[in-house]
Structure formats: C-alpha cells, structure tokens
Design an enzyme around this catalytic site. Structure first.
Site, mmCIF file in Angstrom:
data_model
loop_
_atom_site.group_PDB
_atom_site.id
_atom_site.type_symbol
_atom_site.label_atom_id
_atom_site.label_comp_id
_atom_site.label_asym_id
_atom_site.label_seq_id
_atom_site.Cartn_x
_atom_site.Cartn_y
_atom_site.Cartn_z
ATOM 1 N N CYS A 234 7.552 -53.658 19.989
ATOM 2 C CA CYS A 234 6.878 -53.136 18.803
ATOM 3 C C CYS A 234 5.355 -53.307 18.887
ATOM 4 C CB CYS A 234 7.407 -53.844 17.557
ATOM 5 S SG CYS A 234 7.095 -52.920 16.036
ATOM 6 N N ASP B 249 13.597 -61.201 9.997
ATOM 7 C CA ASP B 249 12.242 -61.552 10.394
ATOM 8 C C ASP B 249 11.820 -62.798 9.637
ATOM 9 O OD1 ASP B 249 9.797 -61.404 11.650
ATOM 10 O OD2 ASP B 249 9.301 -59.401 10.914
#
Length: 215
Positions: free
Chosen positions: A7, A131
C-alpha cells in the site's frame, strides 16, 4: 497461500518491484496522507499491470460520489474504506452497487475495539481489514504501529476467509502475524520503506517471505 497488498505506492519503479515479486494487490492512497496521489496518476502508473493484480483505492470517510469518480479515473478493482461510512456509501454497499460493478469492498476496523465482532457482523463489505487504532496520528493507516494481536485473535471472526491484517507489519513479524491469524492477506506500507520512501528491495523481501509461508 497468504496474499500480499503493498500500500501507499506513488512511483512506477516500486509498482514494478511489487508486481515482479508477486504482489496480489497494489494500494493507492486517495485520502489525505504523505502518500496521497490522484486517481489519474494511479491509472497512468498501472497501465501495464496484469489484470490478475488488484488495484485498491484507499479512502477515509469518502462520499459515494468521490469513490465512484476515483473508481473510474483509476480503474480500480477494489476500494478500502477507513473511518465512519457516510450514509450514501453504506446504502451503495448494502444494495450491491459495487458488487454489480465487480468492485470489492474492504472495510477497515480497529483491531483492538471491544465492538469488533459486532461491527464486522453488521458490515456488508466483502473483506475486513484489521488495523491499529487511530490514536494521536494525523492520518488513518500507514503509521507503522500494530494492534494487540492476541486480543483480536480471540474474536470469533473468519480471519482466513475475509480478513486483511495491517498495522506495523515488517519482515521480522509478518510470519508471526500469519501464524496467529492465518489471514486472507497481509497489508503493508511503512514496513517496506526507508526514510519514509518505498524501498524496492524491502518490497521484494517482504513478498518473498510471505509467499514462502504456505498454509
């Protein structure tokens, strides 16, 4: 085999390194971030990327219109949503708008939240992404901090089928994360950077390490 998402990509050479090493997903940040790029840039940089590699747009509390515009401009195959979902976007997910477009929806969750199970059960997204909680950070995600894995692992969630694990991953701990969660995929950004910039060697090393770890 555990899939890998790299990412926060902003440069063609790092996209090439990720694809050549076997990345399954490429992530592009369209929300406010030091890694933010425009959807048109993402499209231009991924014109030669094989169709087997997913292109994920990362958003924080976007509107439905913002997401739709980015999907078209960047030619995305998936969207990753952080923060509180706006009603228009929730409705679009619930009514299958993105499913009709063959766009996968990845919804980020606080891996330490006591309400994690309830939040996931009530979600209509295709995938969950665990996360680290956003504490005193300027931006959501990409902060290089992990969450309490042991606490999250005790939740009754289908990790191997529908979850990405993110937050503070790097070559020294990713195999531990895979051993604990057996996740569908792992998601990394800052863990493959040097001095705040993506590092092709670290990208390749991380992907190769994960791909060696078979279920």
């Amino acid at each position: 085999m555990t899939k890998v998402k790299i990412c926060g990509l902003t440069e063609p050479l790092h996209i090439e390194a990720a694809v050549n090493a076997g990345a399954d997903y490429l992530g592009f940040v369209f929300a406010k971030s030091r890694r933010q790029i425009e959807p048109a840039e993402a499209r231009k940089m991924t014109e030669q990327v094989p169709k087997t590699v997913g292109k994920v747009g990362v958003f924080v509390s976007p509107s439905f219109e913002e997401v739709q515009t980015a999907i078209q401009a960047a030619q995305l195959t998936a969207i990753q949503l952080h923060g509180k979902l706006k009603p228009s976007l929730e409705t679009a997910i619930q009514t299958g708008v993105f499913a009709h477009q063959k766009i996968a929806v990845i919804q980020a969750f606080d891996g330490e939240a006591d309400t994690l199970e309830q939040a996931f059960i009530s979600s209509n997204s295709d995938f969950g992404l665990l996360d680290a909680p956003v504490r005193n950070h300027l931006y959501a995600g990409g902060n290089g901090q992990s969450f309490d894995w042991q606490k999250a692992a005790k939740k009754s969630l289908p990790f191997s089928e529908r979850f990405f694990i993110a937050g503070g991953l790097h070559v020294a701990n990713v195999q531990q994360a895979i051993a604990i969660f057996d996740p569908y995929a792992v998601d990394i950004s800052s863990g493959v950077e040097t001095n705040g910039k993506k590092d092709s060697k670290k990208i390749q090393q991380f992907i190769h390490l994960v791909k060696e770890k078979k279920r």
